[in-house]
Design an enzyme around this catalytic site. Structure first.
Site, PDB file in Angstrom:
ATOM      1  N   TYR A 298      51.772  46.878  40.277  1.00 44.27           N
ATOM      2  CA  TYR A 298      50.319  46.831  40.267  1.00 44.27           C
ATOM      3  C   TYR A 298      49.378  47.872  39.748  1.00 44.27           C
ATOM      4  O   TYR A 298      48.595  47.814  39.024  1.00 44.27           O
ATOM      5  CB  TYR A 298      49.813  46.997  41.912  1.00 44.27           C
ATOM      6  CG  TYR A 298      48.216  46.360  42.203  1.00 44.27           C
ATOM      7  CD1 TYR A 298      47.815  45.318  41.744  1.00 44.27           C
ATOM      8  CD2 TYR A 298      47.754  47.369  42.988  1.00 44.27           C
ATOM      9  CE1 TYR A 298      46.696  44.767  42.223  1.00 44.27           C
ATOM     10  CE2 TYR A 298      46.220  47.080  43.133  1.00 44.27           C
ATOM     11  CZ  TYR A 298      46.014  45.995  42.948  1.00 44.27           C
ATOM     12  OH  TYR A 298      44.741  45.418  43.132  1.00 44.27           O
TER      13      TYR A 298
ATOM     14  N   SER B 251      36.491  31.977  44.510  1.00 42.37           N
ATOM     15  CA  SER B 251      36.423  31.115  45.382  1.00 42.37           C
ATOM     16  C   SER B 251      36.716  31.773  46.908  1.00 42.37           C
ATOM     17  O   SER B 251      36.466  31.419  47.957  1.00 42.37           O
ATOM     18  CB  SER B 251      37.640  30.086  45.090  1.00 42.37           C
ATOM     19  OG  SER B 251      38.809  30.693  45.282  1.00 42.37           O
TER      20      SER B 251
ATOM     21  N   LYS C 215      46.366  48.165  36.856  1.00 36.89           N
ATOM     22  CA  LYS C 215      44.994  48.604  37.650  1.00 36.89           C
ATOM     23  C   LYS C 215      44.475  49.932  36.593  1.00 36.89           C
ATOM     24  O   LYS C 215      43.506  50.006  36.216  1.00 36.89           O
ATOM     25  CB  LYS C 215      44.959  49.078  38.903  1.00 36.89           C
ATOM     26  CG  LYS C 215      45.014  47.581  39.739  1.00 36.89           C
ATOM     27  CD  LYS C 215      43.806  46.882  39.544  1.00 36.89           C
ATOM     28  CE  LYS C 215      44.111  45.411  39.668  1.00 36.89           C
ATOM     29  NZ  LYS C 215      43.056  44.301  39.413  1.00 36.89           N
TER      30      LYS C 215
ATOM     31  N   GLY D 201      37.341  36.156  48.758  1.00 37.77           N
ATOM     32  CA  GLY D 201      37.276  37.652  48.710  1.00 37.77           C
ATOM     33  C   GLY D 201      36.036  38.120  47.874  1.00 37.77           C
ATOM     34  O   GLY D 201      34.789  37.790  48.232  1.00 37.77           O
TER      35      GLY D 201
END
Lengths: 313, 313
Positions: A169, A22, A173, A24
């Site tokens: 984070y 929705s 990743k 980016g």
């Protein structure tokens, strides 16, 4: 292969599922796919954003019979992710999508010693599970349906390296990279292709959100970064998948890290990759040394910050 | 630095906390530390194994005043890991340990499409959280106490690369690498050193456990591996920490992956590391190609296996 592969993948007429579609990167990619003639389903949480995104996709429709759809789901758990996939597949006779782009995810940078257990766990959910569960549901469905599809995960430059501020984070990743490398090998058993994208800073709504909690030292270190737009990142991702690259990057710095953090990832170009690797051999330690210096110089200011934040009380 | 660092760290008289200290790598390391004159606390789950391990440690005591202790805790959650750390520190005036070696962890290889959501999550808990929570509790305590300590995590060769069978384990071991690289940068703010160890196959009770669920194709691929003993791995880990290496390896193959999957990890030796990197540039793709070939050749057999296992029914 010796040289870069020719661009072969053509999504025209295929059903492509894009999570985080929705805003980016996800939205920019969905637009590219619609322009290519694909049937595109997007999933995200916020219904208003989905409505706007679907209107935007409709603007780029190529054929009257292109099926464009938007569904609201949280993808935090295996159950929700499997349910979202089933709903997405309904208009396509319940068959697995030809490709799944897991673009959902978010980051909340913060100092490790200030993080709660919940914040650490949210980092893994919003950086890893939100994509891993979709990959799991998609792989199972593709194997059952004998769909020789594609699964594409979205990591980050911080999936190759890391520094102060990204303790919740960067592990997520990195985990995605581990999952992609495993599945790139394992899903050969079913002729399913796996790709993973390592975008740098992207100027998206998600980026604006993460700067709210980002420590000053982290912002300082990143101040010289050249980010990319979501549109440019989506083009790099799309071209990378078309070229059949296992690890896809969108900027030169991350390309250097790709070549110098390659594990057993298939290389792109037998002549260029060693040059990138050599460049990284010189540039990465220089960057690292300057960052280490900044971190050490930040000690006194950081201690004051922690005292004021009540860490020692 | 240009060349390898001199060995400087001396644990004599320090308090060292070793998780997973009742068997395998953790126990071998604890023995080395006791022999070096350190106060050693081990934590693991099984009380009988802890009792045996403590007896073993007592056999290597160097001083009468060395404090050796064993405590039973699960380290799966932040709360349990913080509670374990507090109990471990009690006999030391409640002060943070000088070094924490997070050796706890286990692996359960399996095909991705056969895994349940719970098995995927257990992979992250037993491969990542079981160490990350201890690192979090230790970092917070060291910062509060102004202890310029060391935190050491234990990843795996599968934290640098991966292949079929490790979809729940390799992401966790990659995540640990992301955490270690972040903390190696961030904890400079407090003069806390962070190291991470990438052992290859170790012939330990944990290894015997994981072979029980290991897919045939994974076992076949690993059949030419030279593993190391827990004792040899512990020596490599100990020497690596003494040498101040951020990324520590115990065998040549993983050393090649270290050099070629380096991100911004500080290099060990400015002349040797590029040679390892070059060797990996040749060897890794050869290995990868042969593994890819085996995986593709395994397709028909694997399909039969899935049919028999009831996957399609």
């Amino acid at each position: 292969m010796l040289f870069s592969k020719n661009l072969t993948w053509n999504p025209d007429g295929q059903h492509i599922y894009v999570t985080g579609g929705s805003t980016g990167l996800g939205l920019s990619l969905a637009i590219l796919l619609v322009k290519s003639g694909a049937h595109v389903s997007i999933v995200a949480r916020n219904q208003n954003k989905l409505d706007d995104a679907l209107k935007e996709l409709e603007n780029h429709r190529q054929h009257s019979n292109q099926k464009l759809a938007a569904h609201s789901f949280s993808l935090d758990t295996a159950e929700e992710s499997a349910a979202a996939l089933e709903v997405v597949c309904e208009p396509h006779n319940g068959r697995a999508p030809d490709a799944v782009f897991a673009c959902a995810g978010s980051s909340k940078p913060k100092f490790f010693v200030e993080m709660s257990a919940e914040e650490m766990q949210n980092g893994m959910t919003n950086g890893y599970w939100v994509q891993a569960w979709t990959a799991m549901a998609a792989a199972k469905k593709m194997v059952r349906d004998r769909t020789k599809g594609k699964i594409i995960l979205v990591s980050s430059t911080l999936g190759y390296m890391s520094f102060v501020g990204y303790a919740s984070y960067s592990p997520a990743k990195h985990a995605l990279r581990g999952l992609a490398d495993t599945l790139q090998s394992e899903l050969m058993l079913y002729d399913i292709d796996v790709h993973i994208f390592f975008p740098p800073t992207m100027y998206t709504p998600g980026y604006e959100e993460e700067t709210k909690t980002k420590p000053k030292i982290t912002r300082d270190i990143e101040s010289t970064d050249d980010g990319v737009t979501a549109e440019a990142a989506a083009v790099a991702l799309f071209e990378g998948v078309r070229a059949g690259h296992a690890h896809i990057t969108a900027d030169m710095i991350t390309t250097l890290f790709r070549a110098s953090t390659r594990g057993v990832a298939p290389r792109h170009n037998i002549f260029l990759d060693p040059l990138y690797d050599m460049a990284a051999y010189i540039i990465a330690p220089i960057w690292k040394r300057s960052v280490d210096k900044r971190v050490r110089e930040h000690r006194a200011e950081h201690r004051e910050y922690l005292v004021e934040a009540g860490f020692f009380s």
